[in-house]
Design an enzyme around this catalytic site. Structure first.
Site, mmCIF file in Angstrom:
data_model
loop_
_atom_site.group_PDB
_atom_site.id
_atom_site.type_symbol
_atom_site.label_atom_id
_atom_site.label_comp_id
_atom_site.label_asym_id
_atom_site.label_seq_id
_atom_site.Cartn_x
_atom_site.Cartn_y
_atom_site.Cartn_z
ATOM 1 N N CYS A 28 -79.037 -8.399 7.637
ATOM 2 C CA CYS A 28 -78.853 -7.435 6.662
ATOM 3 C C CYS A 28 -78.012 -8.930 6.712
ATOM 4 O O CYS A 28 -76.732 -9.407 6.970
ATOM 5 C CB CYS A 28 -77.656 -6.764 7.409
ATOM 6 S SG CYS A 28 -76.655 -5.548 5.576
ATOM 7 N N ASP B 183 -74.775 -8.231 4.903
ATOM 8 C CA ASP B 183 -73.614 -7.569 5.251
ATOM 9 C C ASP B 183 -72.838 -8.558 6.253
ATOM 10 O O ASP B 183 -72.690 -9.572 7.039
ATOM 11 C CB ASP B 183 -74.030 -6.866 6.030
ATOM 12 C CG ASP B 183 -72.200 -5.703 6.160
ATOM 13 O OD1 ASP B 183 -71.314 -6.592 6.880
ATOM 14 O OD2 ASP B 183 -72.263 -4.674 5.927
ATOM 15 N N ARG C 240 -70.040 -8.511 7.996
ATOM 16 C CA ARG C 240 -69.592 -8.329 9.280
ATOM 17 C C ARG C 240 -70.956 -8.609 10.311
ATOM 18 O O ARG C 240 -70.468 -8.478 11.746
ATOM 19 C CB ARG C 240 -69.101 -6.866 9.058
ATOM 20 C CG ARG C 240 -68.374 -6.497 7.975
ATOM 21 C CD ARG C 240 -67.776 -5.008 8.377
ATOM 22 N NE ARG C 240 -69.225 -4.433 7.411
ATOM 23 C CZ ARG C 240 -69.278 -2.828 7.255
ATOM 24 N NH1 ARG C 240 -68.257 -2.238 7.085
ATOM 25 N NH2 ARG C 240 -70.251 -2.924 6.724
ATOM 26 N N HIS D 263 -77.991 -2.876 12.121
ATOM 27 C CA HIS D 263 -76.072 -2.530 11.862
ATOM 28 C C HIS D 263 -76.181 -0.658 11.386
ATOM 29 O O HIS D 263 -76.798 -0.597 10.034
ATOM 30 C CB HIS D 263 -74.941 -3.475 11.694
ATOM 31 C CG HIS D 263 -75.480 -3.715 9.905
ATOM 32 N ND1 HIS D 263 -73.714 -2.565 8.830
ATOM 33 C CD2 HIS D 263 -76.195 -3.715 8.748
ATOM 34 C CE1 HIS D 263 -74.260 -3.311 7.768
ATOM 35 N NE2 HIS D 263 -75.170 -4.101 7.442
ATOM 36 N N CYS E 57 -74.125 0.618 7.014
ATOM 37 C CA CYS E 57 -75.129 -0.716 6.785
ATOM 38 C C CYS E 57 -75.086 -0.035 5.210
ATOM 39 O O CYS E 57 -75.849 1.617 4.760
ATOM 40 C CB CYS E 57 -76.522 -1.143 6.987
ATOM 41 S SG CYS E 57 -77.258 -1.768 6.043
HETATM 42 CO CO CO Z 1 -76.538 -3.576 6.193
#
Ligand code: CO
Length: 214
Positions: free
Chosen positions: A42, A44, A46, A98, A101
């Site tokens: 992803c 993302d 993090r 994750h 998400c």
């Molecule tokens: Co995500």
């Protein structure tokens, strides 16, 4: 804001540290890459691919998008997979999702008129296949976590079933696709490979597609 000079400064410090700890590191990478895994994850912030598995530059070939989707017609993703398994000779592909998400969360909300709603439509379709199981989960967070897991399994299966990977296998290359999920709350990865059953994930109801009547 706007002035990112501090990041360029930080980069100089980082490069100097790497070179001090591993003399010749960049000289070795100059000659080419030989990464051991392909990471599809992803976007993302993090979930930084290399960092969470403790691997340095040169070890992980990476493709990231919103909600780590593997869409059959995505030429960007397919080009990465093709290059990874044919040119780089990568044998292990990790699809990593994750918990928490944002893309999966958005798919659980009513659709809006945004571009991203076209993208996460793939997750809505998956949720519809698993509606019975998901609706039976009354706790919202538990249902959200389950959809994040189902999404990882579905996308990993999509890699497994892709013509590129199937073609490589037919010509004798063992390619293993792994489905992992990362918990942003504790930094731990979990292996979801037992969930990667194409029949269960992509066609959970055997009679979903009715045969035409004669
Ligand atoms: Co995500």
């Amino acid at each position: 804001m706007g002035d990112l000079t501090h990041l360029l400064d930080a980069n100089r410090v980082w490069a100097a540290n790497v070179e001090r700890e591993h003399p010749g590191f960049f000289e070795r990478l100059r000659h080419g890459q030989k990464p051991s895994i392909l990471w599809i994850g992803c976007a993302d912030s993090r979930v930084p691919a290399n960092e969470i598995i403790g691997l340095p530059p040169g070890e992980v070939f990476v493709h990231r998008n919103v909600a780590n989707l593997v869409v059959h017609s995505d030429l960007n993703m397919l080009s990465v997979v093709e290059y990874a398994v044919t040119a780089l000779g990568i044998k292990d592909v990790v699809v990593c999702g994750h918990y928490g998400c944002g893309g999966v969360a958005a798919s659980m909300q009513p659709a809006q008129s945004r571009l991203v709603d076209n993208w996460i439509r793939h997750i809505r379709d998956l949720a519809r296949l698993h509606r019975e199981e998901l609706e039976a989960i009354t706790d919202h967070d538990t249902r959200f976590r389950r959809l994040c897991e189902l999404n990882v399994a579905a996308q990993a299966i999509n890699v497994n079933l892709s013509p590129i990977v199937e073609g490589m296998r037919r010509s004798g290359h063992d390619i293993v696709v792994h489905g992992w999920i990362y918990d942003v709350a504790d930094g731990i990865l979990r292996d979801l490979s037992p969930l990667m059953d194409a029949e269960m994930i992509l066609t959970p109801e055997p009679r979903a597609i009715a045969k035409p009547a004669h």
